[in-house]
Design a protein around this motif. Structure first.
Motif, short mmCIF file in Angstrom:
data_model
loop_
_atom_site.label_atom_id
_atom_site.label_comp_id
_atom_site.label_asym_id
_atom_site.label_seq_id
_atom_site.Cartn_x
_atom_site.Cartn_y
_atom_site.Cartn_z
N UNK B 46 0.83 -1.22 0.00
CA UNK B 46 0.00 0.00 0.00
C UNK B 46 0.85 1.25 0.00
N UNK B 51 -1.27 4.07 -1.74
CA UNK B 51 -2.62 3.97 -1.18
C UNK B 51 -2.61 4.55 0.22
N UNK B 71 -1.71 15.03 -3.97
CA UNK B 71 -2.90 14.21 -4.22
C UNK B 71 -3.25 14.15 -5.72
N UNK B 75 -2.65 9.76 -9.47
CA UNK B 75 -3.06 8.93 -10.61
C UNK B 75 -1.93 8.73 -11.61
N UNK B 78 0.54 6.26 -10.35
CA UNK B 78 0.04 4.87 -10.38
C UNK B 78 0.03 4.29 -11.79
N UNK B 79 0.05 5.16 -12.80
CA UNK B 79 0.04 4.63 -14.17
C UNK B 79 1.32 3.90 -14.51
N UNK B 80 2.33 4.03 -13.69
CA UNK B 80 3.57 3.29 -13.93
C UNK B 80 3.65 2.05 -13.06
N UNK B 83 -1.08 -3.30 -10.52
CA UNK B 83 -1.40 -3.94 -9.24
C UNK B 83 -2.31 -5.14 -9.48
N UNK B 85 -4.55 -8.10 -7.45
CA UNK B 85 -5.15 -8.32 -6.14
C UNK B 85 -5.56 -9.77 -5.99
#
Lengths: 326, 225
Positions: B46, B51, B71, B75, B78-80, B83, B85
């Motif tokens: 996380x 996260x 903030x 995004x 995170x595009x690199x 993830x 789950x």
């Protein structure tokens, strides 16, 4: 992403997309959200129609009243032609002199028409309209004066011109009293502006209601799509990307609400047109209800769309931040 | 690629999920993260995926100090990352194709390019024939592979997997680990959190062992020593 420290940067798509491509992509994503949000709405047609109907009714009320008000104003405009000046002549004026005065007045440019009502005609009319006919028989002589009823010309319709004309008429030798019959018109226009103000307040409250209805609907939609929002945030979707379909949903609600409002008003006018014609024929006048005009229609559409967008914007701003991947 | 520097994560209430963690993961490395549940594996992932943010210490991912990412920039960061789950996190109202395409659509790629990349990713996990199917009709292993395809479709530099084989039989788990291995061989950094010690020991990769938020074992340092 820091380019120096990440040799793989040029391999990621974000690094390769050019300006034109990203502009194209931006427009495409808007188009996608536009269509996608409609598709989402179609999935639950009943709740979509109910929400749109609530918006439609809320908008139809002030818009419909506005249309009726426009009609009333048009009607009072017609009555505006009925502004007239009554010249009550002095007791000793003979019918011949009265007729001569009528001819003279007729030549004035400020006056379009002069009608002569002799004391006898006035008495007849009074008997007929007042219902005091028997009481009047008790009088020895006719107490009513001869009257010249003057229609001012169109150029003399404003207040100052009328007042000037009135002064000149009062100065005439044979005239006892000159009276402008416009008080009832002033009252009517006061009532109109009172109604208009009330309508304005009503519109404001109903606009607020529309914002709340759309906001609440979008809030529920956001909660229903919570999982999807989490996933999109996890894979790098920006807030704008997540917001977009919800804003377009609000826009669709606005469009549909406007459509329903228009439909309701059209139906109401259709249902009213019969009785209105009957009523106006009783007054020996020809009056057709005005349909909803283009300006009203355009502002209905714009306001409805803005309210839909505004409501969804509020909901999205409040609730999207609360959803974060855990 | 990932650099923990005296990093701690304390949750409200005083529980330390990670305590003074310091370690380096090189670019292109494949690393297993293991330990009992509650040891800090999920917190580790996380923090790396932003996260959550560290309470103390520094964390550098892909050359970026995460403390300096606001903030609005998260995004793009995170595009690199891809993830994966344990519970797949697929969207069940969309087809397999649309699920895998999502990261590319978010980035605003042209439609033709999206089609090419999605099919390449589905081909890689052996699900090319299932693109028009809804995920609900797929088996657990197939759903997990869809999740993997979605995680790699945008060619991330870093792949994070949280218990990716949690509900799968040994044969499927092995195949999925082989897929990860292939990604790491083409330069992708892969971090897999797993408590499947049997599976991990059969792979020839670096293993990090966490206990109560602290690093108690690192196979790389053992090998050096």
């Amino acid at each position: 992403m820091n380019t120096r420290n990440s040799p793989r940067r040029e391999n990621t798509y974000a690094g390769r997309v050019g300006v034109m491509t990203s502009l194209h992509g931006y427009l495409m994503s808007h188009l996608q959200a536009f269509v996608y949000s409609l598709g989402q709405l179609w999935r639950a047609p009943l709740s979509m129609v109910m929400t749109a109907a609530v918006i439609g009714i809320a908008l139809a009320l002030p818009t419909g009243l506005n249309v009726l008000l426009n009609n009333a104003q048009q009607l009072s405009g017609q009555w505006g032609n009925a502004v007239q000046i009554s010249l009550f002549l002095k007791g000793g004026v003979s019918p011949a002199r009265a007729h001569e005065l009528q001819k003279n007045l007729q030549r004035m440019p400020e006056i379009s028409q002069v009608d002569f009502i002799s004391p006898e005609q006035a008495l007849e009319e009074f008997k007929r309209l007042s219902g005091f006919g028997d009481a009047l028989k008790a009088l020895d002589e006719n107490p009513l004066p001869a009257v010249l009823v003057i229609q001012p010309s169109l150029a003399t319709r404003d207040h100052v011109a009328l007042e000037n004309l009135l002064q000149r008429l009062r100065g005439l030798q044979d005239v006892d009293v000159a009276q402008l019959d416009e008080n009832w018109l002033r009252r009517l226009s006061a009532i109109m502006s009172f109604v208009q103000r009330g309508l304005f307040l009503l519109s404001g409250m109903l606009a607020l209601a529309v914002i709340l209805v759309v906001g609440n609907t979008i809030r529920l939609a956001i909660q229903n799509r919570r999982d999807e929002i989490v996933v999109i945030k996890l894979i790098g979707g920006t807030d704008a990307f997540i917001r977009r379909p919800f804003l377009y949903t609000g826009l669709w609600y606005g469009l549909m609400g406007a459509g329903i409002a228009y439909l309701l008003i059209a139906i109401a006018l259709f249902l009213l047109s019969g009785p209105v014609q009957e009523l106006s024929s009783l007054y020996q006048s020809k009056f057709d209800l005005l349909a909803i005009d283009f300006r009203t229609l355009a502002s209905l559409l714009v306001v409805s769309v803005l309210l839909g967008l505004g409501g969804s914007w509020l909901a999205v701003g409040r609730h999207l931040r609360e959803i974060e991947p855990r | 690629m990932i650099q923990f520097n005296q990093t701690s994560k304390r949750y409200p209430g005083g529980h330390d999920a990670l305590l003074n963690l310091s370690l380096d993961i090189e670019s292109g490395e494949m690393v297993f993260l293991t330990g009992h549940s509650g040891a800090g594996k999920s917190t580790f992932l996380k923090l790396v995926a932003l996260l959550e943010r560290p309470s103390r210490g520094q964390l550098i991912v892909n050359g970026q100090n995460l403390a300096k990412i606001g903030r609005g920039k998260i995004p793009y960061f995170r595009r690199n990352i891809g993830i994966i789950f344990q519970d797949h996190q697929l969207l069940f109202d969309r087809t397999v194709y649309d699920n895998v395409a999502l990261p590319l659509i978010i980035q605003g790629l042209p439609r033709a390019e999206v089609g090419k990349r999605v099919r390449a990713a589905l081909d890689k996990v052996g699900l090319l024939k299932k693109e028009k199917v809804y995920p609900i009709t797929l088996s657990g292993g197939e759903q997990q592979r869809v999740g993997i395809a979605r995680a790699v479709v945008h060619k991330p530099a870093l792949l994070l997997a949280d218990e990716p084989t949690g509900n799968l039989d040994p044969q499927l788990s092995w195949e999925i680990m082989q897929t990860f291995e292939q990604f790491s061989q083409v330069g992708v950094t892969v971090v897999v959190a797993s408590h499947d010690l049997d599976l991990i020991s059969r792979m020839q990769n670096r293993i990090l062992v966490l206990k109560d938020g602290q690093l108690i074992g690192d196979s790389k340092q053992v090998a050096r020593a």
